[in-house]
Design an enzyme around this catalytic site. Sequence first.
Site, PDB file in Angstrom:
ATOM      1  N   CYS A 130      -0.716 -18.055  12.359  1.00 27.87           N
ATOM      2  CA  CYS A 130       0.407 -17.114  12.252  1.00 27.87           C
ATOM      3  C   CYS A 130       1.058 -16.822  13.606  1.00 27.87           C
ATOM      4  CB  CYS A 130      -0.058 -15.804  11.636  1.00 27.87           C
ATOM      5  SG  CYS A 130      -0.732 -15.999  10.001  1.00 27.87           S
ATOM      6  N   HIS A 270       4.171  -9.394  13.058  1.00 28.76           N
ATOM      7  CA  HIS A 270       3.767 -10.358  12.026  1.00 28.76           C
ATOM      8  C   HIS A 270       3.671  -9.632  10.680  1.00 28.76           C
ATOM      9  CE1 HIS A 270       2.104 -13.628   9.965  1.00 28.76           C
ATOM     10  NE2 HIS A 270       0.860 -13.166   9.908  1.00 28.76           N
ATOM     11  N   ASN A 300       3.020 -12.905   3.528  1.00 32.77           N
ATOM     12  CA  ASN A 300       2.702 -13.494   4.840  1.00 32.77           C
ATOM     13  C   ASN A 300       3.109 -14.967   4.823  1.00 32.77           C
ATOM     14  OD1 ASN A 300       1.480 -14.567   7.104  1.00 32.77           O
ATOM     15  ND2 ASN A 300      -0.537 -13.658   6.724  1.00 32.77           N
TER      16      ASN A 300
HETATM   17  N1  ACO Z   1      -6.986  -7.401  -6.490  1.00 38.60           N
HETATM   18  C1  ACO Z   1      -7.937  -6.509  -6.761  1.00 38.60           C
HETATM   19  N2  ACO Z   1      -9.036  -6.352  -6.004  1.00 38.60           N
HETATM   20  C2  ACO Z   1      -9.167  -7.138  -4.927  1.00 38.60           C
HETATM   21  C3  ACO Z   1      -8.185  -8.083  -4.567  1.00 38.60           C
HETATM   22  C4  ACO Z   1      -7.070  -8.213  -5.397  1.00 38.60           C
HETATM   23  N3  ACO Z   1      -6.082  -9.098  -5.154  1.00 38.60           N
HETATM   24  N4  ACO Z   1      -8.594  -8.701  -3.443  1.00 38.60           N
HETATM   25  C5  ACO Z   1      -9.746  -8.159  -3.068  1.00 38.60           C
HETATM   26  N5  ACO Z   1     -10.114  -7.213  -3.981  1.00 38.60           N
HETATM   27  C6  ACO Z   1     -11.294  -6.372  -3.989  1.00 38.60           C
HETATM   28  C7  ACO Z   1     -12.423  -6.958  -3.195  1.00 38.60           C
HETATM   29  O1  ACO Z   1     -13.149  -7.858  -4.000  1.00 38.60           O
HETATM   30  C8  ACO Z   1     -13.215  -5.740  -2.805  1.00 38.60           C
HETATM   31  O2  ACO Z   1     -14.029  -5.405  -3.901  1.00 38.60           O
HETATM   32  P1  ACO Z   1     -15.567  -4.918  -3.660  1.00 38.60           P
HETATM   33  O3  ACO Z   1     -15.431  -3.674  -2.827  1.00 38.60           O
HETATM   34  O4  ACO Z   1     -16.039  -4.685  -5.052  1.00 38.60           O
HETATM   35  O5  ACO Z   1     -16.211  -6.045  -2.924  1.00 38.60           O
HETATM   36  C9  ACO Z   1     -12.167  -4.627  -2.674  1.00 38.60           C
HETATM   37  O6  ACO Z   1     -10.996  -5.147  -3.328  1.00 38.60           O
HETATM   38  C10 ACO Z   1     -11.793  -4.252  -1.247  1.00 38.60           C
HETATM   39  O7  ACO Z   1     -11.726  -5.433  -0.464  1.00 38.60           O
HETATM   40  P2  ACO Z   1     -11.398  -5.356   1.073  1.00 38.60           P
HETATM   41  O8  ACO Z   1     -11.458  -6.729   1.636  1.00 38.60           O
HETATM   42  O9  ACO Z   1     -12.179  -4.296   1.737  1.00 38.60           O
HETATM   43  O10 ACO Z   1      -9.868  -4.859   1.013  1.00 38.60           O
HETATM   44  P3  ACO Z   1      -8.943  -4.481   2.217  1.00 38.60           P
HETATM   45  O11 ACO Z   1      -8.483  -3.091   2.063  1.00 38.60           O
HETATM   46  O12 ACO Z   1      -9.497  -4.880   3.556  1.00 38.60           O
HETATM   47  O13 ACO Z   1      -7.677  -5.425   1.948  1.00 38.60           O
HETATM   48  C11 ACO Z   1      -6.781  -7.507   2.735  1.00 38.60           C
HETATM   49  C12 ACO Z   1      -7.857  -6.829   1.901  1.00 38.60           C
HETATM   50  C13 ACO Z   1      -5.445  -7.197   2.089  1.00 38.60           C
HETATM   51  C14 ACO Z   1      -7.025  -8.999   2.737  1.00 38.60           C
HETATM   52  C15 ACO Z   1      -6.795  -6.957   4.179  1.00 38.60           C
HETATM   53  O14 ACO Z   1      -8.112  -6.966   4.652  1.00 38.60           O
HETATM   54  C16 ACO Z   1      -5.915  -7.731   5.116  1.00 38.60           C
HETATM   55  O15 ACO Z   1      -4.708  -7.680   5.037  1.00 38.60           O
HETATM   56  N6  ACO Z   1      -6.525  -8.394   6.111  1.00 38.60           N
HETATM   57  C17 ACO Z   1      -5.768  -9.084   7.154  1.00 38.60           C
HETATM   58  C18 ACO Z   1      -5.174 -10.363   6.705  1.00 38.60           C
HETATM   59  C19 ACO Z   1      -4.286 -10.886   7.833  1.00 38.60           C
HETATM   60  O16 ACO Z   1      -3.710 -10.142   8.598  1.00 38.60           O
HETATM   61  N7  ACO Z   1      -4.152 -12.133   8.001  1.00 38.60           N
HETATM   62  C20 ACO Z   1      -3.309 -12.558   9.141  1.00 38.60           C
HETATM   63  C21 ACO Z   1      -3.610 -13.808   9.571  1.00 38.60           C
HETATM   64  S1  ACO Z   1      -3.240 -14.969   8.310  1.00 38.60           S
HETATM   65  C22 ACO Z   1      -3.075 -16.478   9.114  1.00 38.60           C
HETATM   66  O17 ACO Z   1      -3.252 -16.664  10.274  1.00 38.60           O
HETATM   67  C23 ACO Z   1      -2.720 -17.574   8.189  1.00 38.60           C
END
Ligand code: ACO
Length: 343
Positions: A130, A270, A300
């Site tokens: 990214c 980003h 993204n």
């Molecule tokens: N729908 C419903 N529930 C979901 C989903 C979904 N789509 N995805 C995950 N969950 C669940 C998980 O299984 C988890 O359940 P559990 O607690 O029973 O295990 C719960 O939701 C919470 O999961 P978390 O991972 O803690 O959720 P979080 O609030 O951290 O959000 C997310 C996840 C959106 C991926 C976030 O962590 C994020 O944005 N991370 C950064 C990603 C990023 O910035 N990437 C940039 C680089 S990308 C690149 O370089 C290509």
Amino acid sequence: MTKSNKPHLRNPRSRQTLRPVHIVGTGSYVPERVLTNADIEKMVDTTDEWITTRTGIKERRIAAPEQCTSDMAAEAARRAMEQAGVDAKDIDLIICATMTPDMMCPSTACLVQQKIGAKGSAAFDMEAACSGFLYGLEIGQQFITSGTCNTVLVIGAEKLSTIVDWGDRNTCVLFGDGAGAVVLQSRGEEHGILTTCMGADGSLADLLLIPGGGARHPASKESISGKMHYIKMSGREVYKNAVMAMQTAAEEALRRCNLTVADIKCIIPHQANLRIIEAIANRLGAPMEKVYVNLNRYGNVSAASVAIALDEAAREGRFQRGDLILLLVFGGGLTWASCIIQW
Ligand code: ACO
């Protein structure tokens, strides 16, 4: 990266260089097909409410099967060249930042060169996930500053829909397809790209990766059955590191230019997650009105995200000539970068 090991910036240099480098044209392209959260609800166990509150994303664009990364890149490039008033024959170098090239070889940049008719220019791809567009911007401006090139096309383009596991709710809700481009030249005035800070931490490579398809795990029956050609991400860890790295990179860029966030007219971060963007704005003390957000419409788009957002913000008149803007990126590697431009 831990709190005791804050992101390290290795190129401490302010842009008091020989030739100021300017973005003289921007362009972007997103595919027509819209995939909404309601559509994804029918594909995996998720809800519009979860996606919206956890990420801010409402919909994303998906390229047609026959539409390649190079097609989207070429269209964004044409639009940037048209705005710049630059002809294809004037392009000296094409840099395409992508983690979804059309093929392993040749580079997508070479395919773009053919599509836009810039025969004879140099062309190569670069990959910093990214962060690729800002890495590419810094490379491009170095070629102009050194006098090696007069006109450089920098593109961020992705067809992430091909590396997303559409059965994995943890990742499939996050990504989309598209491309953005800029034309760089030196037009003689004082302002332009003022500074770029880049960094990486390869010890955190496992937090975001596509394990299959490279030399370590070439394509095989096992790599395909193991879904190794899809993006794998430790979301929560990436999240924490993204906030810390972009904050540090932003502060370093401001320090180098002897500016404060109050001097910045528009921040273009980003577009991965609205909560990450809000956390950074909060840490920098910037009101959200200063921050450009379009992830609700595109999700993204990795290396294309900031390139598309920059083009849209410029065309919407979010900043005027002479205004200061701050670009921030973060991605797999882990990599990060910041850039301050006087428009
Ligand atoms: N729908 C419903 N529930 C979901 C989903 C979904 N789509 N995805 C995950 N969950 C669940 C998980 O299984 C988890 O359940 P559990 O607690 O029973 O295990 C719960 O939701 C919470 O999961 P978390 O991972 O803690 O959720 P979080 O609030 O951290 O959000 C997310 C996840 C959106 C991926 C976030 O962590 C994020 O944005 N991370 C950064 C990603 C990023 O910035 N990437 C940039 C680089 S990308 C690149 O370089 C290509």
